[in-house]
Design a protein around this motif. Structure first.
Motif, PDB file in Angstrom:
ATOM      1  N   ARG A 144       0.834  -1.190   0.000  1.00  0.00           N
ATOM      2  CA  ARG A 144       0.000   0.000   0.000  1.00  0.00           C
ATOM      3  C   ARG A 144       0.871   1.244   0.000  1.00  0.00           C
ATOM      4  O   ARG A 144       2.062   1.179   0.257  1.00  0.00           O
ATOM      5  N   ARG A 145       0.254   2.377  -0.270  1.00  0.00           N
ATOM      6  CA  ARG A 145       0.999   3.638  -0.268  1.00  0.00           C
ATOM      7  C   ARG A 145       1.196   4.174   1.145  1.00  0.00           C
ATOM      8  O   ARG A 145       2.063   5.007   1.366  1.00  0.00           O
ATOM      9  N   ASP A 146       0.383   3.725   2.076  1.00  0.00           N
ATOM     10  CA  ASP A 146       0.303   4.406   3.375  1.00  0.00           C
ATOM     11  C   ASP A 146       1.056   3.683   4.490  1.00  0.00           C
ATOM     12  O   ASP A 146       0.734   3.835   5.659  1.00  0.00           O
ATOM     13  N   ARG A 147       2.068   2.930   4.131  1.00  0.00           N
ATOM     14  CA  ARG A 147       2.767   2.150   5.143  1.00  0.00           C
ATOM     15  C   ARG A 147       4.248   2.486   5.255  1.00  0.00           C
ATOM     16  O   ARG A 147       5.007   1.750   5.896  1.00  0.00           O
ATOM     17  N   ALA A 148       4.703   3.586   4.644  1.00  0.00           N
ATOM     18  CA  ALA A 148       6.112   3.968   4.750  1.00  0.00           C
ATOM     19  C   ALA A 148       6.434   4.371   6.184  1.00  0.00           C
ATOM     20  O   ALA A 148       5.608   4.977   6.863  1.00  0.00           O
ATOM     21  N   ALA A 212       5.954   0.146   1.752  1.00  0.00           N
ATOM     22  CA  ALA A 212       5.001   0.897   0.932  1.00  0.00           C
ATOM     23  C   ALA A 212       5.477   0.848  -0.506  1.00  0.00           C
ATOM     24  O   ALA A 212       6.672   0.690  -0.771  1.00  0.00           O
ATOM     25  N   ALA A 213       4.545   0.959  -1.444  1.00  0.00           N
ATOM     26  CA  ALA A 213       4.917   0.925  -2.856  1.00  0.00           C
ATOM     27  C   ALA A 213       3.926   1.726  -3.682  1.00  0.00           C
ATOM     28  O   ALA A 213       2.769   1.904  -3.306  1.00  0.00           O
ATOM     29  N   GLY A 225       5.499  11.429  -3.743  1.00  0.00           N
ATOM     30  CA  GLY A 225       4.687  12.358  -2.942  1.00  0.00           C
ATOM     31  C   GLY A 225       3.410  11.704  -2.428  1.00  0.00           C
ATOM     32  O   GLY A 225       2.951  11.999  -1.319  1.00  0.00           O
ATOM     33  N   HIS A 226       2.828  10.801  -3.212  1.00  0.00           N
ATOM     34  CA  HIS A 226       1.634  10.081  -2.747  1.00  0.00           C
ATOM     35  C   HIS A 226       1.965   9.197  -1.550  1.00  0.00           C
ATOM     36  O   HIS A 226       1.210   9.129  -0.582  1.00  0.00           O
ATOM     37  N   ILE A 227       3.105   8.500  -1.620  1.00  0.00           N
ATOM     38  CA  ILE A 227       3.514   7.665  -0.484  1.00  0.00           C
ATOM     39  C   ILE A 227       3.703   8.530   0.754  1.00  0.00           C
ATOM     40  O   ILE A 227       3.216   8.207   1.843  1.00  0.00           O
TER      41      ILE A 227
END
Lengths: 321, 321
Positions: A144-148, A212-213, A225-227
């Motif tokens: 997901r994008r929201d796991r960095a 995240a990816a 930027g989305h991440i």
């Protein structure tokens, strides 16, 4: 539906891959599919329009390929295994040859990833191609994008900027007037623009390593930027670390090449974050996939994407929140 | 994506229904969904183009409604419960008001059936709207086109031909010049064309009674022809039994009304077959749903659709194989 549409659908149906989980494919009111137990369904939709997402004189094989590729790339960024797709085609006055070649490109990639076309329709109008792609991923394993996480390394696959470089050259008409010495470089860039390789296998393997990816469709700075935004963190990129192809540097020079790598879209590489203790594992993964994986920065406290080495106040340029 | 696209997506995301099985909706590379165990996934895709599938001056609320309705109708014809959808929009120069009103129409119907919008995109171009709708049905319970049996009754829901009648009047410009006495009839027909009601609840209930089903989008003769062809049987229709609305008969007269009912598309009623011993149960179902169900013919040995009462050699007209 017109008779021509029926004929087209018959031809396309005959081409699509057989899968045991397709109980009923094209030909009823809807397809009937058997999802795998204990897996999540991953769904994405992307449209390509003639003259907007590809030049009007693009070969129909390449249009077919890219139409599916951009959607497979989204599945790859989620770590999903492709399963089924639908295709809505708006065609102006396509000849049977055009359609046949479009299908050749579409199914060349579809067969490679065993994704079955299970529905869709054709209408008459300006060239527009909408795919909805469905994949599957074991519960809890999706990227997901929201796991960095703060402290993560930022990585990218392959080389960046090639597609944007090719588009620039195409728009300036230079792809057709290249000298012999540059032809190989031009051709390499052109293939990156026209036949992007969705990083499906990489996405599947990254489930074990990445936090995240995202896939790079709008440009590294925008997509990273989305991440950052979705994870509530900041990102620092080292511009000197960006993986640039020899072809791009040869044709555009280093500065313009770097600009393409930061801001150019359409590369469809993956950008992902992973804990620093995964570096060895990721280098080994790169070797086993024969695909470069390059560490280009780190996740930090804060917000937005900053890029070291880019011109701007204090050597940093602040791009996006 | 442009900033305008982000704003539009944010607005649309805020409107979409919440479902517990949507783990990740719009905003990542793809949506993450939780299919129900022991159910099949039902997937359909349909596109509407401005000037082709609706007149150019159609109100955007109605376009939004119909865009989803034609897809829900396909799910209904499979006996599936709607779950999720994607929407690819190509828009020419849509104003915020136009988009807001489009969304009003789309979500009015989406909310009624608790279907969640989980992905999609917007591009600039001639007005075109592609939906892929996903539903679910318990294993073995889907309604299909290929299960009609010799001896079955043929049934249709609602009244037929109204949408085609409205389109004829629209194209002749008569919807705007109607006399007061005819206005109510015109309005009734116009609503049938612009706001088709997908027969989702009927489809769910028919799983207990029907052998085969199809939705009527291309016209009764054409769509019943699909059931006949896929089931390897023939169909006989009694033209005198066709359910015609008083509005259609009042405006067009009986012969033209019957012609619309046989050949006109866009009604989005269901046509289905059921064993003769289900008649009482189906009449009771009609009453409980407050929706007419009319027996219009029977499935026979042979192939194609024949229509008794239509002009043609021997009183039968042979339409399609």
């Amino acid at each position: 539906m017109s008779l021509a549409e029926f004929a087209l659908i018959d031809r396309i149906r005959a081409r699509t891959a057989e899968r045991e989980d397709v109980l009923l494919g094209i030909g009823d009111d809807a397809a009937l599919l058997q999802p795998r137990p204990n897996e999540h369904l991953v769904v994405t939709a992307d449209t390509l329009n003639g003259g907007v997402h590809f030049p009007d004189d693009t070969a129909s094989f390449d249009i077919g390929w890219k139409t599916l590729a951009v959607n497979l790339s989204d599945l790859a960024a989620m770590g999903a295994r492709p399963a089924w797709c639908t295709l809505a085609m708006s065609l102006p006055d396509a000849s049977p040859d055009w359609i046949e070649s479009f299908a050749d490109g579409f199914f060349a990639l579809a067969d490679e990833h065993a994704i079955a076309l299970v529905g869709g329709d054709t209408t008459r109008g300006p060239l527009s191609l909408s795919v909805t792609a469905m994949g599957q991923v074991a519960r809890g394993q999706a990227l997901r994008r929201d796991r960095a996480q703060v402290g993560d390394d930022i990585w990218v696959s392959g080389t960046l900027g090639d597609a944007a470089g090719a588009l620039q050259l195409w728009q300036r008409g230079e792809l057709n007037v290249a000298t012999a010495t540059l032809l190989a470089d031009y051709e390499a860039l052109r293939l990156r623009l026209l036949r992007p390789i969705p990083r499906v296998t990489l996405g599947l393997r990254l489930r074990a390593f990445a936090h995240a990816a995202v896939d790079i469709s709008d440009g590294l700075l925008a997509d990273l930027g989305h991440i950052a935004a979705r994870s509530g963190v900041g990102a620092e990129v080292d511009a000197d670390a960006l993986p640039l192809s020899a072809a791009l540097r040869g044709v555009l020079g280093r500065d313009a090449a770097r600009d393409c790598a930061l801001r150019g879209g359409d590369d469809y590489e993956l950008c992902f974050t992973a804990a620093a203790d995964q570096r060895d594992a990721l280098h080994a993964l790169a070797e086993s996939l024969r695909l470069p994986l390059t560490r280009i920065g780190r996740i930090v406290d804060g917000q937005g994407v900053q890029c070291e080495g880019e011109r701007g106040p204090g050597g940093y340029q602040h791009f996006a929140d």
